[in-house]
Scaffold this motif. Structure first.
Motif, PDB file in Angstrom:
ATOM      1  N   GLY A   1       7.009   0.727   5.232  1.00 30.21           N
ATOM      2  CA  GLY A   1       7.120   0.134   3.910  1.00 30.21           C
ATOM      3  C   GLY A   1       7.868   1.044   2.951  1.00 30.21           C
ATOM      4  O   GLY A   1       8.726   0.583   2.175  1.00 30.21           O
ATOM      5  N   PHE A   2       7.572   2.325   2.996  1.00 27.92           N
ATOM      6  CA  PHE A   2       8.271   3.300   2.158  1.00 27.92           C
ATOM      7  C   PHE A   2       9.767   3.308   2.469  1.00 27.92           C
ATOM      8  O   PHE A   2      10.608   3.313   1.565  1.00 27.92           O
TER       9      PHE A   2
ATOM     10  N   PHE B   1      15.917  -4.560   7.574  1.00 32.32           N
ATOM     11  CA  PHE B   1      15.673  -5.405   8.740  1.00 32.32           C
ATOM     12  C   PHE B   1      14.996  -4.619   9.864  1.00 32.32           C
ATOM     13  O   PHE B   1      14.121  -5.143  10.564  1.00 32.32           O
ATOM     14  N   VAL B   2      15.403  -3.378  10.056  1.00 31.65           N
ATOM     15  CA  VAL B   2      14.767  -2.545  11.076  1.00 31.65           C
ATOM     16  C   VAL B   2      13.274  -2.386  10.760  1.00 31.65           C
ATOM     17  O   VAL B   2      12.422  -2.503  11.650  1.00 31.65           O
ATOM     18  N   GLY B   3      12.955  -2.134   9.494  1.00 29.73           N
ATOM     19  CA  GLY B   3      11.558  -2.008   9.099  1.00 29.73           C
ATOM     20  C   GLY B   3      10.778  -3.287   9.314  1.00 29.73           C
ATOM     21  O   GLY B   3       9.650  -3.271   9.827  1.00 29.73           O
ATOM     22  N   LEU B   4      11.378  -4.418   8.938  1.00 28.03           N
ATOM     23  CA  LEU B   4      10.715  -5.703   9.128  1.00 28.03           C
ATOM     24  C   LEU B   4      10.437  -5.975  10.607  1.00 28.03           C
ATOM     25  O   LEU B   4       9.343  -6.408  10.985  1.00 28.03           O
TER      26      LEU B   4
ATOM     27  N   ALA C   1       0.831  -1.206   0.000  1.00 26.31           N
ATOM     28  CA  ALA C   1       0.000   0.000   0.000  1.00 26.31           C
ATOM     29  C   ALA C   1       0.863   1.253   0.000  1.00 26.31           C
ATOM     30  O   ALA C   1       0.505   2.267  -0.614  1.00 26.31           O
ATOM     31  N   GLU C   2       2.009   1.184   0.663  1.00 25.95           N
ATOM     32  CA  GLU C   2       2.892   2.349   0.717  1.00 25.95           C
ATOM     33  C   GLU C   2       3.738   2.507  -0.544  1.00 25.95           C
ATOM     34  O   GLU C   2       4.583   3.394  -0.619  1.00 25.95           O
TER      35      GLU C   2
ATOM     36  N   GLN D   1      12.910   2.398  -0.055  1.00 25.43           N
ATOM     37  CA  GLN D   1      14.017   3.325  -0.296  1.00 25.43           C
ATOM     38  C   GLN D   1      15.359   2.661   0.016  1.00 25.43           C
ATOM     39  O   GLN D   1      16.341   2.839  -0.709  1.00 25.43           O
ATOM     40  N   ALA D   2      15.390   1.897   1.116  1.00 19.93           N
ATOM     41  CA  ALA D   2      16.630   1.209   1.492  1.00 19.93           C
ATOM     42  C   ALA D   2      17.016   0.163   0.455  1.00 19.93           C
ATOM     43  O   ALA D   2      18.213  -0.094   0.239  1.00 19.93           O
TER      44      ALA D   2
END
Length: 270
Positions: free
Chosen positions: A223-224, A239-242, A213-214, A228-229
């Motif tokens: 998600g964004f 990994f931080v986002g996950l 969705a992002e 970007q990463a």
């Protein structure tokens, strides 16, 4: 009505038979062991196995950087806002629709084909259509998450109404209860466990749809940030986002599980 109330109470287990009010210490210990084992396996893979895979310490350091500059908090709040809005809207619509389908045959005949049809279409496949019809603002992002939550919850609610023991309904009618009373005093309580399970599944679907969705022209969000990463091969940020998505989803699921235990305390548990 006194007889109906007595009937409902007589079917409930004695307090001594109620289980699961508190998680046993053994389960908590096993959870901790599983987490530590996972971290150990991750560290071994990062050091001697998968090339480029960051270690837990490197991910923790990156998380500290993102927390320090406010990036992680801002992204987490943006994603949490989208998930909560889509999930709540989807659930609030799914419950009455599920009750209508389960209680009224006419409503079931009219609504079930649409529900079953859209269940076969992944919410992610709706993204191109949502962009064309709704633009690239927040509305299409929330709509895709709403759709994922709605389709998961409506089926569980419907199934909960359909699976209510007919003996309880017939007994209530024999005691002189009206359809409204039967619905409120028998059907709704009996369907509550199904509704809450559907909400937990819907919550998982909402978080699972978030990253896609992002993709819709987002400027912030977990998600964004992960997308970007990916462009810069920044695996630590990914990994931080996950982990952030997993932790937030787990906390929300635990809250729903707590509500389930409170609202269905009359059920006998293993």
């Amino acid at each position: 009505m006194t007889q109906l109330t007595a009937l409902g109470k007589s079917s409930q287990p004695a307090p001594a038979a109620r289980r699961g009010g508190r998680r046993p210490r053994r389960a908590i210990v096993l959870n901790l062991v599983a987490v530590l084992a996972g971290l150990l396996v991750w560290t071994l893979l990062a050091t001697v196995g998968v090339q480029g895979l960051p270690t837990p310490l490197e991910v923790a350091a990156k998380a500290g950087e993102l927390i320090a500059d406010g990036t992680l908090l801002g992204d987490a709040l943006a994603s949490l806002r989208r998930v909560l809005l889509g999930f709540l809207l989807g659930t609030l619509l799914a419950i009455p629709v599920g009750f209508l389908m389960g209680w009224y045959a006419t409503a079931r005949g009219l609504l079930e084909p649409y529900v079953q049809f859209f269940r076969t279409i992944p919410p992610l496949a709706i993204i191109p259509l949502a962009i064309v019809l709704m633009g690239i603002g927040e509305v299409p992002k929330v709509f895709v998450i709403f759709l994922a939550s709605f389709l998961s919850s409506v089926v569980s609610t419907f199934q909960g109404v359909v699976d209510v023991d007919r003996t309880l309904i017939n007994a209530a009618r024999v005691l002189g209860a009206s359809d409204r009373t039967i619905f409120l005093k028998v059907v709704v309580p009996a369907s509550t466990p199904f509704i809450l399970v559907g909400m937990r599944v819907g919550l998982g679907s909402a978080w699972g749809t978030l990253v896609a969705a992002e993709l819709i022209a987002a400027q912030e969000g977990l998600g964004f940030r992960m997308q970007q990463a990916q462009l810069y091969y920044d695996l630590s940020t990914i990994f931080v986002g996950l982990i952030a998505i997993g932790v937030l989803g787990l906390l929300m699921d635990r809250l729903l599980l707590l509500a389930e235990r409170r609202l269905t305390d009359w059920q006998e548990r293993r």
